[in-house]
Scaffold this motif. Structure first.
Motif, short mmCIF file in Angstrom:
data_model
loop_
_atom_site.label_atom_id
_atom_site.label_comp_id
_atom_site.label_asym_id
_atom_site.label_seq_id
_atom_site.Cartn_x
_atom_site.Cartn_y
_atom_site.Cartn_z
N VAL A 46 -40.62 155.28 -17.66
CA VAL A 46 -40.85 153.85 -17.88
C VAL A 46 -42.09 153.68 -18.75
O VAL A 46 -43.17 154.14 -18.38
N LEU A 47 -41.92 153.04 -19.90
CA LEU A 47 -43.02 152.90 -20.86
C LEU A 47 -43.29 151.44 -21.17
O LEU A 47 -42.37 150.61 -21.22
N LEU A 48 -44.55 151.14 -21.42
CA LEU A 48 -44.94 149.88 -22.04
C LEU A 48 -44.96 150.09 -23.55
O LEU A 48 -45.03 151.23 -24.02
N PRO A 49 -44.87 149.02 -24.34
CA PRO A 49 -44.93 149.17 -25.80
C PRO A 49 -46.15 149.98 -26.24
O PRO A 49 -47.27 149.76 -25.77
N GLY A 50 -45.92 150.95 -27.13
CA GLY A 50 -47.00 151.78 -27.65
C GLY A 50 -47.31 153.00 -26.82
O GLY A 50 -48.04 153.89 -27.28
N SER A 100 -30.22 157.21 -28.47
CA SER A 100 -29.68 155.94 -28.95
C SER A 100 -30.57 155.30 -30.00
O SER A 100 -30.19 154.26 -30.58
N VAL A 101 -31.74 155.89 -30.28
CA VAL A 101 -32.61 155.38 -31.36
C VAL A 101 -32.73 156.39 -32.49
O VAL A 101 -33.59 156.27 -33.36
N GLY A 102 -31.86 157.40 -32.49
CA GLY A 102 -31.96 158.44 -33.51
C GLY A 102 -33.26 159.21 -33.34
O GLY A 102 -33.69 159.50 -32.22
N SER A 103 -33.91 159.52 -34.45
CA SER A 103 -35.19 160.24 -34.38
C SER A 103 -36.38 159.29 -34.50
O SER A 103 -37.53 159.75 -34.52
N ASP A 104 -36.14 157.97 -34.54
CA ASP A 104 -37.22 156.99 -34.64
C ASP A 104 -38.10 157.07 -33.39
O ASP A 104 -37.60 157.02 -32.26
N GLY A 105 -39.40 157.16 -33.59
CA GLY A 105 -40.34 157.19 -32.48
C GLY A 105 -40.59 158.57 -31.91
O GLY A 105 -41.43 158.73 -31.03
N TRP A 106 -39.89 159.59 -32.42
CA TRP A 106 -40.03 160.94 -31.90
C TRP A 106 -40.97 161.76 -32.77
O TRP A 106 -41.01 161.61 -33.98
N ALA A 124 -42.41 145.98 -29.45
CA ALA A 124 -41.24 145.65 -28.64
C ALA A 124 -41.49 144.37 -27.84
O ALA A 124 -42.53 144.23 -27.20
N THR A 125 -40.54 143.44 -27.87
CA THR A 125 -40.70 142.16 -27.17
C THR A 125 -39.67 141.96 -26.08
O THR A 125 -39.76 141.00 -25.31
N ALA A 126 -38.67 142.83 -26.00
CA ALA A 126 -37.63 142.73 -24.98
C ALA A 126 -37.36 144.11 -24.39
O ALA A 126 -37.49 145.12 -25.09
N PRO A 127 -37.00 144.19 -23.12
CA PRO A 127 -36.72 145.50 -22.51
C PRO A 127 -35.52 146.18 -23.19
O PRO A 127 -34.57 145.51 -23.60
N PHE A 128 -35.58 147.49 -23.28
CA PHE A 128 -34.42 148.24 -23.77
C PHE A 128 -34.48 149.67 -23.26
O PHE A 128 -35.54 150.16 -22.86
N ASP A 129 -33.33 150.33 -23.25
CA ASP A 129 -33.21 151.71 -22.80
C ASP A 129 -32.95 152.63 -23.97
O ASP A 129 -32.26 152.26 -24.93
N ILE A 130 -33.50 153.84 -23.90
CA ILE A 130 -33.18 154.91 -24.84
C ILE A 130 -32.35 155.93 -24.08
O ILE A 130 -32.83 156.57 -23.16
N ASP A 131 -31.08 156.03 -24.43
CA ASP A 131 -30.18 156.97 -23.77
C ASP A 131 -30.31 158.34 -24.44
O ASP A 131 -30.27 158.44 -25.67
N LEU A 132 -30.45 159.38 -23.62
CA LEU A 132 -30.61 160.75 -24.10
C LEU A 132 -29.45 161.60 -23.61
O LEU A 132 -29.01 161.46 -22.47
N GLY A 152 -26.73 167.73 -20.68
CA GLY A 152 -27.86 166.98 -20.17
C GLY A 152 -27.76 165.50 -20.48
O GLY A 152 -27.13 165.09 -21.46
N SER A 153 -28.40 164.69 -19.64
CA SER A 153 -28.48 163.24 -19.88
C SER A 153 -29.70 162.68 -19.17
O SER A 153 -30.11 163.20 -18.11
N ALA A 154 -30.29 161.64 -19.72
CA ALA A 154 -31.46 160.98 -19.13
C ALA A 154 -31.66 159.65 -19.84
O ALA A 154 -30.99 159.35 -20.84
N THR A 155 -32.60 158.86 -19.32
CA THR A 155 -32.88 157.54 -19.90
C THR A 155 -34.38 157.28 -19.89
O THR A 155 -35.07 157.62 -18.93
N ILE A 156 -34.86 156.68 -20.97
CA ILE A 156 -36.23 156.15 -21.04
C ILE A 156 -36.11 154.63 -21.10
O ILE A 156 -35.30 154.11 -21.88
N ARG A 157 -36.89 153.93 -20.30
CA ARG A 157 -36.86 152.47 -20.29
C ARG A 157 -38.17 151.93 -20.83
O ARG A 157 -39.25 152.31 -20.37
N VAL A 158 -38.07 151.04 -21.82
CA VAL A 158 -39.24 150.37 -22.39
C VAL A 158 -39.24 148.94 -21.89
O VAL A 158 -38.26 148.22 -22.03
N ILE A 159 -40.38 148.53 -21.27
CA ILE A 159 -40.47 147.21 -20.67
C ILE A 159 -41.73 146.50 -21.15
O ILE A 159 -42.83 146.83 -20.69
N PRO A 160 -41.61 145.56 -22.07
CA PRO A 160 -42.79 144.78 -22.46
C PRO A 160 -43.35 144.04 -21.25
O PRO A 160 -42.62 143.65 -20.34
#
Length: 202
Positions: free
Chosen positions: A40-44, A72-78, A138-146, A174-182
């Motif tokens: 679970v991450l906050l923006p940044g 689900s975001v490609g390589s953006d942010g990695w 980021a202004t809205a919650p979203f999930d990154i599916d891995l 393998g599978s996992a999820t990262i959640r971003v919550i402003p």
């Protein structure tokens, strides 16, 4: 910089949006697991993601893995993608960043007893790591599916032999999820109120 307020806020948001954590499922005999240090991450904020290769304990050690790491975001942010020792032998690769994540990650180790070279039998064994940083705007919650899509999964049969066998047909991907919550303003105020109350009780 992560403050006490941020840590408290993250805890509140995680409890409100995810709920209680369920016990981890038992490891399959052949399985890639994706470990997210902080799901679970906050923006940044950033988190480290590590992949492990698991195998039947009647086998000696992991030999080779070739897989695509899908997000689900490609390589953006990695960033900082790398193979990990001892699965960082010759002809390995951290993968190529792409629109779907990282293509053709290759990791492996050698087992040549006649030359005094023995593979590390750790099970499961870490073979790849990267860092994900949530977008600061980021202004809205979203999930990154891995997830993974694997083409090679080989294991060594015994410590005293160089022979390996493929177990791809038995592999659980393998599978996992990262959640971003402003942080909404109300949650921030709640976090500050709880922190102030805790300090008054000291």
């Amino acid at each position: 910089m992560i403050t006490h307020h941020t840590t408290r806020l993250r805890t509140i948001l995680a409890a409100l949006t995810i709920g209680a954590t369920l016990p981890a499922a038992a490891l399959a005999q052949y399985e890639i697991t994706i470990d997210v240090e902080n799901p679970v991450l906050l923006p940044g904020e950033s988190t480290v993601v590590t992949m492990f290769a698991g195998f039947d304990p009647t086998m000696y050690a992991m030999a080779w893995v070739i897989t695509d790491f899908r997000t689900s975001v490609g390589s953006d942010g990695w960033s900082d993608a790398m193979e990990l020792d001892p699965m960082r032998g010759a002809a390995t690769s951290p993968g190529t960043p792409s629109a779907t994540g990282f293509d053709t990650i290759g990791a492996g180790q050698f087992n040549f007893p006649t030359a005094g070279i023995y593979a590390d039998p750790t099970n499961p064994i870490a073979f790849w790591r990267a860092t994900y940083t949530a977008p600061a705007d980021a202004t809205a919650p979203f999930d990154i599916d891995l997830s993974t899509m694997t083409s090679t999964y080989d294991v060594y049969l015994a410590m005293d032999g160089a022979a390996s066998e493929r177990r791809l047909s038995e592999l659980v991907e393998g599978s996992a999820t990262i959640r971003v919550i402003p942080a909404p303003a109300s949650a921030s105020l709640l976090a500050l109120g709880l922190l102030a109350a805790a300090r008054r009780r000291r």
